[in-house]
Scaffold this active site. Structure first.
Site, PDB file in Angstrom:
ATOM      1  N   LEU A   9       0.867  -1.171   0.000  1.00  0.00           N
ATOM      2  CA  LEU A   9       0.000   0.000   0.000  1.00  0.00           C
ATOM      3  C   LEU A   9       0.910   1.230   0.000  1.00  0.00           C
ATOM      4  O   LEU A   9       1.199   1.827   1.037  1.00  0.00           O
ATOM      5  CB  LEU A   9      -0.907  -0.014   1.236  1.00  0.00           C
ATOM      6  CG  LEU A   9      -2.150   0.867   1.220  1.00  0.00           C
ATOM      7  CD1 LEU A   9      -3.162   0.355   2.227  1.00  0.00           C
ATOM      8  CD2 LEU A   9      -1.803   2.316   1.518  1.00  0.00           C
ATOM      9  N   GLU A  42       1.506   4.260  -2.912  1.00  0.00           N
ATOM     10  CA  GLU A  42       1.295   4.800  -4.254  1.00  0.00           C
ATOM     11  C   GLU A  42       2.568   5.390  -4.859  1.00  0.00           C
ATOM     12  O   GLU A  42       2.775   5.316  -6.082  1.00  0.00           O
ATOM     13  CB  GLU A  42       0.185   5.858  -4.217  1.00  0.00           C
ATOM     14  CG  GLU A  42      -1.209   5.290  -4.068  1.00  0.00           C
ATOM     15  CD  GLU A  42      -1.542   4.831  -2.661  1.00  0.00           C
ATOM     16  OE1 GLU A  42      -2.514   4.069  -2.495  1.00  0.00           O
ATOM     17  OE2 GLU A  42      -0.814   5.224  -1.724  1.00  0.00           O
ATOM     18  N   PRO A  91       0.105  10.853  -3.408  1.00  0.00           N
ATOM     19  CA  PRO A  91       1.493  10.458  -3.171  1.00  0.00           C
ATOM     20  C   PRO A  91       2.237  10.088  -4.450  1.00  0.00           C
ATOM     21  O   PRO A  91       3.470  10.147  -4.483  1.00  0.00           O
ATOM     22  CB  PRO A  91       1.360   9.248  -2.235  1.00  0.00           C
ATOM     23  CG  PRO A  91       0.043   9.415  -1.571  1.00  0.00           C
ATOM     24  CD  PRO A  91      -0.832  10.046  -2.603  1.00  0.00           C
ATOM     25  N   HIS A 132     -12.499   8.934  -1.483  1.00  0.00           N
ATOM     26  CA  HIS A 132     -12.819   7.891  -2.454  1.00  0.00           C
ATOM     27  C   HIS A 132     -13.632   8.414  -3.627  1.00  0.00           C
ATOM     28  O   HIS A 132     -13.917   7.665  -4.551  1.00  0.00           O
ATOM     29  CB  HIS A 132     -13.613   6.764  -1.792  1.00  0.00           C
ATOM     30  CG  HIS A 132     -12.837   5.945  -0.817  1.00  0.00           C
ATOM     31  ND1 HIS A 132     -12.375   6.455   0.375  1.00  0.00           N
ATOM     32  CD2 HIS A 132     -12.432   4.645  -0.859  1.00  0.00           C
ATOM     33  CE1 HIS A 132     -11.730   5.491   1.034  1.00  0.00           C
ATOM     34  NE2 HIS A 132     -11.750   4.399   0.310  1.00  0.00           N
TER      35      HIS A 132
END
Length: 345
Positions: free
Chosen positions: A77, A79, A108, A148
């Site tokens: 996890l 980015e 990121p 999201h």
């Protein structure tokens, strides 16, 4: 949230033959990825949970079993790592397709994408290319939590060297994704997640590409041009049907590639109708709609019969799910904007 989406799709898709038939947008993405990997052994996939689990939306379901862990890679996890690794792969001849789980998590990765991916060909005077595709679900409408549901396509459309492509149907997702993977330069491929399973289209896995950097005229009209992209295309088409009952003929333009813009085609439509309403769910200020409006004013002002009107999201964070529909453009909002635009004589 993610597990609910994942579990709801796992059993339904695992046994389906996706090579032809009526497919959803997420199934079309899966089909295009499989086709690209079959055609070219240099195409590899990487992202969080995309292998064993098939991704949070199951867009890559079954691909690791079919093409091996070496070509469909689960990542940490992280980015920044995903983007940096993918850029390195691309510079050395591979064709990585990296998934960012939600567009709200892409920040990121921006340093790598903006500083390196977008500049690699220019920096090396054409010696190196960056045939990278970054896929990311984006937009609201699925009752997701914070971070999201962002629609921040304008951030990347402002960066020279990155294409930004947004499909609005299963067929366009299939054809545009294949073209994006073929592209020797980086492409940000944004998938409107509220359309993932909202509609189906007949689709055959024939490898047919659709052109990048071109709009699609989804409906011809003579009175007004409606310009949109992504999930808002559905409300825009519904508005065009409602307007027909009022005697207003609306032409619907799906921008599809928001950077670079096919302004020639947009301008040709607006010059035919004399009026334009632009619809997008991203925040109003600094958006793609403002850019299109400005270019129309610069290049076609003498042929406009009314000011260009925008129907957009608000300059606020996307609200939580109970207020999502207040934020997202609705059919009634588009119809009202058209009637306002038609009132100018």
């Amino acid at each position: 949230m993610g597990n609910q989406i994942t579990d709801s799709f796992s059993s339904a898709s695992a046994s389906r033959d996706l090579t032809q038939g009526d497919l959803t947008l997420v199934e079309a993405v899966n089909l295009a990825l499989a086709r690209a990997m079959t055609e070219d052994p240099n195409v590899v996939l990487l992202g969080e949970d995309i292998g064993r689990n098939g991704g949070v939306f199951r867009a890559t379901q079954g691909l690791q079993d079919r093409f091996s862990r070496e070509r469909v890679m689960d990542t940490p996890l992280a980015e920044t790592l995903i983007a940096g690794t993918a850029i390195g792969m691309a510079s050395q001849g591979l064709k990585p397709v990296a998934e960012i789980q939600f567009m709200g998590f892409i920040f990121p990765a921006m340093e790598q994408l903006v500083t390196h991916a977008a500049r690699l060909r220019n920096r090396t005077r054409g010696r190196l290319h960056c045939p990278l595709v970054v896929r990311a679900p984006f937009g609201g409408g699925i009752h997701a939590p914070e971070h999201h549901s962002e629609s921040t396509e304008a951030l990347f459309a402002h960066i020279p060297g990155i294409r930004v492509v947004i499909p609005s149907s299963p067929r366009r997702a299939y054809g545009l994704l294949l073209s994006a993977i073929d592209d020797p330069d980086p492409v940000l491929f944004l998938e409107p997640k509220r359309l993932y399973r909202a509609l189906k289209q007949p689709l055959v896995d024939d490898g047919a590409r659709l052109p990048l950097d071109k709009v699609f005229i989804l409906r011809e009209g003579s009175d007004i041009t409606l310009v949109s992209w992504g999930a808002c295309i559905q409300e825009t088409l519904e508005a065009a049907q409602a307007l027909e009952q009022q005697g207003i003929s609306a032409e619907v333009v799906d921008v599809a590639t928001v950077s670079p813009l096919d302004m020639d085609s947009i301008r040709a439509s607006v010059e035919k109708t004399g009026r334009c309403v632009i619809v997008h769910e991203a925040a109003r200020s600094g958006g793609i709609g403002a850019d299109i409006s400005a270019r129309l004013s610069e290049q076609s002002l003498d042929l406009l019969q009314a000011p260009v009107i925008r129907v957009t999201g608000f300059d606020t964070p996307m609200p939580y799910f109970r207020q999502e529909q207040l934020y997202l453009p609705q059919v009634a909002d588009i119809v009202a904007a058209v009637n306002q635009c038609m009132s100018y004589r």
